[in-house]
Design a protein around this motif. Structure first.
Motif, PDB file in Angstrom:
ATOM      1  N   ASN A  89       2.449  11.763   1.366  1.00  0.00           N
ATOM      2  CA  ASN A  89       2.771  13.137   1.535  1.00  0.00           C
ATOM      3  C   ASN A  89       3.526  13.783   0.410  1.00  0.00           C
ATOM      4  OD1 ASN A  89       1.756  12.964   4.117  1.00  0.00           O
ATOM      5  ND2 ASN A  89       3.770  12.179   5.139  1.00  0.00           N
ATOM      6  N   ILE A  90       4.398  13.034  -0.358  1.00  0.00           N
ATOM      7  CA  ILE A  90       5.159  13.522  -1.458  1.00  0.00           C
ATOM      8  C   ILE A  90       4.075  13.935  -2.332  1.00  0.00           C
ATOM      9  CG2 ILE A  90       6.792  13.264  -2.915  1.00  0.00           C
ATOM     10  CD1 ILE A  90       8.347  11.698  -0.908  1.00  0.00           C
ATOM     11  N   ALA A  91       3.250  12.844  -2.786  1.00  0.00           N
ATOM     12  CA  ALA A  91       2.231  13.056  -3.859  1.00  0.00           C
ATOM     13  C   ALA A  91       1.393  14.386  -3.518  1.00  0.00           C
ATOM     14  CB  ALA A  91       1.533  11.759  -4.083  1.00  0.00           C
ATOM     15  N   THR A  92       0.969  14.467  -2.225  1.00  0.00           N
ATOM     16  CA  THR A  92       0.217  15.545  -1.801  1.00  0.00           C
ATOM     17  C   THR A  92       0.782  16.832  -1.893  1.00  0.00           C
ATOM     18  OG1 THR A  92      -1.050  13.947  -0.346  1.00  0.00           O
ATOM     19  CG2 THR A  92      -1.371  16.394  -0.102  1.00  0.00           C
ATOM     20  N   ALA A  93       2.027  16.979  -1.728  1.00  0.00           N
ATOM     21  CA  ALA A  93       2.863  18.180  -1.962  1.00  0.00           C
ATOM     22  C   ALA A  93       2.969  18.470  -3.106  1.00  0.00           C
ATOM     23  CB  ALA A  93       4.101  17.866  -1.354  1.00  0.00           C
ATOM     24  N   LEU A  94       3.129  17.583  -4.162  1.00  0.00           N
ATOM     25  CA  LEU A  94       3.108  17.645  -5.875  1.00  0.00           C
ATOM     26  C   LEU A  94       1.917  18.137  -6.293  1.00  0.00           C
ATOM     27  CD1 LEU A  94       5.131  14.378  -6.894  1.00  0.00           C
ATOM     28  CD2 LEU A  94       5.624  16.765  -7.359  1.00  0.00           C
ATOM     29  N   GLN A  95       0.956  17.696  -5.533  1.00  0.00           N
ATOM     30  CA  GLN A  95      -0.667  18.171  -6.033  1.00  0.00           C
ATOM     31  C   GLN A  95      -0.687  19.579  -5.498  1.00  0.00           C
ATOM     32  OE1 GLN A  95      -3.102  15.149  -4.348  1.00  0.00           O
ATOM     33  NE2 GLN A  95      -2.758  13.766  -6.120  1.00  0.00           N
ATOM     34  N   ARG A  96      -0.234  20.023  -4.433  1.00  0.00           N
ATOM     35  CA  ARG A  96      -0.525  21.264  -3.867  1.00  0.00           C
ATOM     36  C   ARG A  96       0.466  22.208  -4.567  1.00  0.00           C
ATOM     37  NH1 ARG A  96      -0.037  22.029   2.735  1.00  0.00           N
ATOM     38  NH2 ARG A  96      -1.552  20.476   2.365  1.00  0.00           N
ATOM     39  N   ASP A  97       1.877  21.973  -4.810  1.00  0.00           N
ATOM     40  CA  ASP A  97       2.675  22.977  -5.554  1.00  0.00           C
ATOM     41  C   ASP A  97       3.800  22.133  -6.180  1.00  0.00           C
ATOM     42  OD1 ASP A  97       4.391  24.932  -6.225  1.00  0.00           O
ATOM     43  OD2 ASP A  97       4.510  25.914  -4.309  1.00  0.00           O
ATOM     44  N   ARG A  98       3.348  21.795  -7.400  1.00  0.00           N
ATOM     45  CA  ARG A  98       4.289  20.861  -8.250  1.00  0.00           C
ATOM     46  C   ARG A  98       5.520  21.491  -8.430  1.00  0.00           C
ATOM     47  NH1 ARG A  98       3.350  16.263 -11.225  1.00  0.00           N
ATOM     48  NH2 ARG A  98       4.646  15.487 -12.991  1.00  0.00           N
ATOM     49  N   ALA A  99       5.695  22.650  -8.885  1.00  0.00           N
ATOM     50  CA  ALA A  99       6.798  23.448  -9.256  1.00  0.00           C
ATOM     51  C   ALA A  99       7.769  23.549  -8.189  1.00  0.00           C
ATOM     52  CB  ALA A  99       6.404  24.932 -10.001  1.00  0.00           C
ATOM     53  N   THR A 100       7.368  23.768  -6.822  1.00  0.00           N
ATOM     54  CA  THR A 100       8.126  24.085  -5.881  1.00  0.00           C
ATOM     55  C   THR A 100       8.931  22.780  -5.501  1.00  0.00           C
ATOM     56  OG1 THR A 100       7.129  25.964  -4.840  1.00  0.00           O
ATOM     57  CG2 THR A 100       8.296  24.643  -3.417  1.00  0.00           C
ATOM     58  N   LEU A 101       7.918  21.577  -5.679  1.00  0.00           N
ATOM     59  CA  LEU A 101       8.910  20.228  -5.167  1.00  0.00           C
ATOM     60  C   LEU A 101       9.628  19.952  -6.136  1.00  0.00           C
ATOM     61  CD1 LEU A 101       8.566  18.428  -2.561  1.00  0.00           C
ATOM     62  CD2 LEU A 101       7.155  17.089  -3.893  1.00  0.00           C
ATOM     63  N   GLN A 102       9.280  20.166  -7.443  1.00  0.00           N
ATOM     64  CA  GLN A 102      10.143  19.728  -8.285  1.00  0.00           C
ATOM     65  C   GLN A 102      11.754  20.522  -8.557  1.00  0.00           C
ATOM     66  OE1 GLN A 102       7.692  20.678 -11.714  1.00  0.00           O
ATOM     67  NE2 GLN A 102       7.794  18.607 -12.361  1.00  0.00           N
ATOM     68  N   GLN A 103      11.701  21.133  -7.486  1.00  0.00           N
ATOM     69  CA  GLN A 103      13.312  21.911  -7.237  1.00  0.00           C
ATOM     70  C   GLN A 103      14.301  20.866  -6.585  1.00  0.00           C
ATOM     71  OE1 GLN A 103      13.049  25.796  -5.777  1.00  0.00           O
ATOM     72  NE2 GLN A 103      11.014  26.441  -6.719  1.00  0.00           N
ATOM     73  N   VAL A 104      13.642  20.061  -5.908  1.00  0.00           N
ATOM     74  CA  VAL A 104      14.414  19.272  -4.963  1.00  0.00           C
ATOM     75  C   VAL A 104      15.360  18.431  -5.780  1.00  0.00           C
ATOM     76  CG1 VAL A 104      12.698  19.182  -3.438  1.00  0.00           C
ATOM     77  CG2 VAL A 104      12.930  17.002  -4.981  1.00  0.00           C
ATOM     78  N   GLY A 105      16.581  18.000  -5.240  1.00  0.00           N
ATOM     79  CA  GLY A 105      17.684  17.035  -6.259  1.00  0.00           C
ATOM     80  C   GLY A 105      17.286  15.817  -6.575  1.00  0.00           C
ATOM     81  N   ARG A 106      16.876  15.328  -5.332  1.00  0.00           N
ATOM     82  CA  ARG A 106      16.551  13.766  -5.858  1.00  0.00           C
ATOM     83  C   ARG A 106      15.568  13.297  -4.667  1.00  0.00           C
ATOM     84  NH1 ARG A 106      18.255   9.765  -8.629  1.00  0.00           N
ATOM     85  NH2 ARG A 106      19.912  11.301  -9.565  1.00  0.00           N
ATOM     86  N   ILE A 107      14.833  12.470  -4.872  1.00  0.00           N
ATOM     87  CA  ILE A 107      14.069  11.628  -3.699  1.00  0.00           C
ATOM     88  C   ILE A 107      14.548  10.105  -3.865  1.00  0.00           C
ATOM     89  CG2 ILE A 107      11.709  10.735  -2.881  1.00  0.00           C
ATOM     90  CD1 ILE A 107      10.503  13.268  -4.563  1.00  0.00           C
ATOM     91  N   VAL A 108      15.095   9.563  -2.535  1.00  0.00           N
ATOM     92  CA  VAL A 108      15.298   8.304  -2.547  1.00  0.00           C
ATOM     93  C   VAL A 108      14.328   7.491  -1.926  1.00  0.00           C
ATOM     94  CG1 VAL A 108      16.991   6.613  -1.732  1.00  0.00           C
ATOM     95  CG2 VAL A 108      17.778   8.761  -2.067  1.00  0.00           C
ATOM     96  N   ILE A 109      13.518   6.482  -2.406  1.00  0.00           N
ATOM     97  CA  ILE A 109      12.400   5.768  -2.128  1.00  0.00           C
ATOM     98  C   ILE A 109      12.778   4.581  -1.876  1.00  0.00           C
ATOM     99  CG2 ILE A 109      10.239   4.904  -2.897  1.00  0.00           C
ATOM    100  CD1 ILE A 109      10.431   7.317  -5.166  1.00  0.00           C
ATOM    101  N   MET A 110      12.302   4.104  -0.506  1.00  0.00           N
ATOM    102  CA  MET A 110      12.145   2.662  -0.080  1.00  0.00           C
ATOM    103  C   MET A 110      10.835   2.166  -0.532  1.00  0.00           C
ATOM    104  SD  MET A 110      11.443  -0.177   1.788  1.00  0.00           S
ATOM    105  CE  MET A 110      11.906  -1.035   0.484  1.00  0.00           C
ATOM    106  N   GLY A 111      10.843   1.461  -1.698  1.00  0.00           N
ATOM    107  CA  GLY A 111       9.626   0.759  -2.170  1.00  0.00           C
ATOM    108  C   GLY A 111       9.808   0.127  -3.386  1.00  0.00           C
ATOM    109  N   GLY A 112       8.898  -0.715  -3.793  1.00  0.00           N
ATOM    110  CA  GLY A 112       8.804  -1.328  -4.993  1.00  0.00           C
ATOM    111  C   GLY A 112      10.053  -2.493  -5.148  1.00  0.00           C
ATOM    112  N   ALA A 113       9.485  -3.206  -6.411  1.00  0.00           N
ATOM    113  CA  ALA A 113      10.241  -4.375  -6.652  1.00  0.00           C
ATOM    114  C   ALA A 113      10.511  -4.561  -8.272  1.00  0.00           C
ATOM    115  CB  ALA A 113       9.772  -5.842  -6.013  1.00  0.00           C
TER     116      ALA A 113
END
Length: 271
Positions: A89-113
């Motif tokens: 969902n977040i990647a799709t939001a970036l693809q739809r309107d990158r500039a707007t989503l880039q306004q958020v302060g932070r994304i905390v991601i549960m993922g990766g190692a």
């Protein structure tokens, strides 16, 4: 959960993407149950009526992508997104309107190692494995990212005996729900790892959003493998002493240590 917690204001629920960006759907029904909540439909009251009612919340008329973008526009730098699943969902939001989503302060991601093995393959953590293409889009977003991965999530155990003891000592709809919804999940660890309990992956990510001091982080440049035969979904962090931070500047704050005792205290307070 709404019937159990009874919030003053019901949450906004929106429908997200039905499948990963380029790959077929893949889920963890064998670990979390067919409903993702430990198959709550199986639990009954003494009179045979369902312990948990059917979901009655109507989704928003707008999809989750538009809801994300509207929130980013409304709250800007004050908004922290806590991502507890694949990042489609977040990647799709970036693809739809990158500039707007880039306004958020932070994304905390549960993922990766970063320094530990994966949990769905030798290389990959589940959320990144399901949609590695989306994870890489988010890595390249330029948005401040905090990665709450398996390095710290696997240090936050919740034994079955503690959950059952809480129900006995503090009987409530919430403690009963926790016993019920974790049954299948905890049985998976019992049968596969010899630990009758589970790890608090998602609650830890929420806790880090609430109190970042619970963890120690390292600023790293991270990529997600999207084409590897054996390493698809691997979160590859450049931890070399000679890494080139001019060409590849750090794009994540990776959580590598956690104050488990303080986190579990916060978890118990909030439930």
């Amino acid at each position: 959960m709404i019937d159990i917690v009874q919030p003053a204001h019901g949450p906004l629920v929106a429908k997200g993407c039905e499948k990963p960006l380029v790959r077929p759907p893949f889920n963890a029904a064998g670990i979390h149950g067919s409903d993702g909540l430990g198959e709550l439909f199986q639990f009954k009251h003494a009179d045979g009526s369902p312990r948990y009612s059917q979901l009655t919340v109507e989704p928003s008329s707008e999809d989750a992508i538009e809801v994300l973008l509207q929130a980013a526009q409304a709250y800007g730098n004050d908004l922290t997104i806590v991502a507890l699943g694949p990042l489609t969902n977040i990647a799709t939001a970036l693809q739809r309107d990158r500039a707007t989503l880039q306004q958020v302060g932070r994304i905390v991601i549960m993922g990766g190692a970063v320094k530990v093995p994966g949990n769905i393959s030798a290389a990959a953590e589940f959320n990144f494995f399901v949609d590695p293409d989306a994870a890489q889009v988010v890595m390249e977003s330029g948005i401040p990212l905090t990665l709450v991965g398996l390095d710290v999530a696997m240090r936050a155990p919740l034994p079955r005996q503690v959950v059952e003891a809480n129900l006995q000592q503090r009987p409530s709809k919430i403690t009963q729900f926790i016993v019920d919804c974790t049954g299948i999940y905890m049985a998976f660890y019992r049968d596969n790892e010899g630990f009758h309990g589970c790890y608090l992956h998602d609650p830890l990510a929420v806790a880090v959003a609430i109190d970042p001091s619970l963890v120690k982080t390292e600023s790293l440049y991270m990529m997600v493998e999207t084409e590897g035969r054996f390493t698809t979904g691997m979160s590859l962090a450049d931890r070399r002493d000679r890494r080139d931070e001019k060409t590849n500047p750090p794009n994540v704050e990776a959580c590598l240590e956690v104050d488990t005792e303080r986190f579990l205290k916060l978890f118990n307070q909030l439930i």
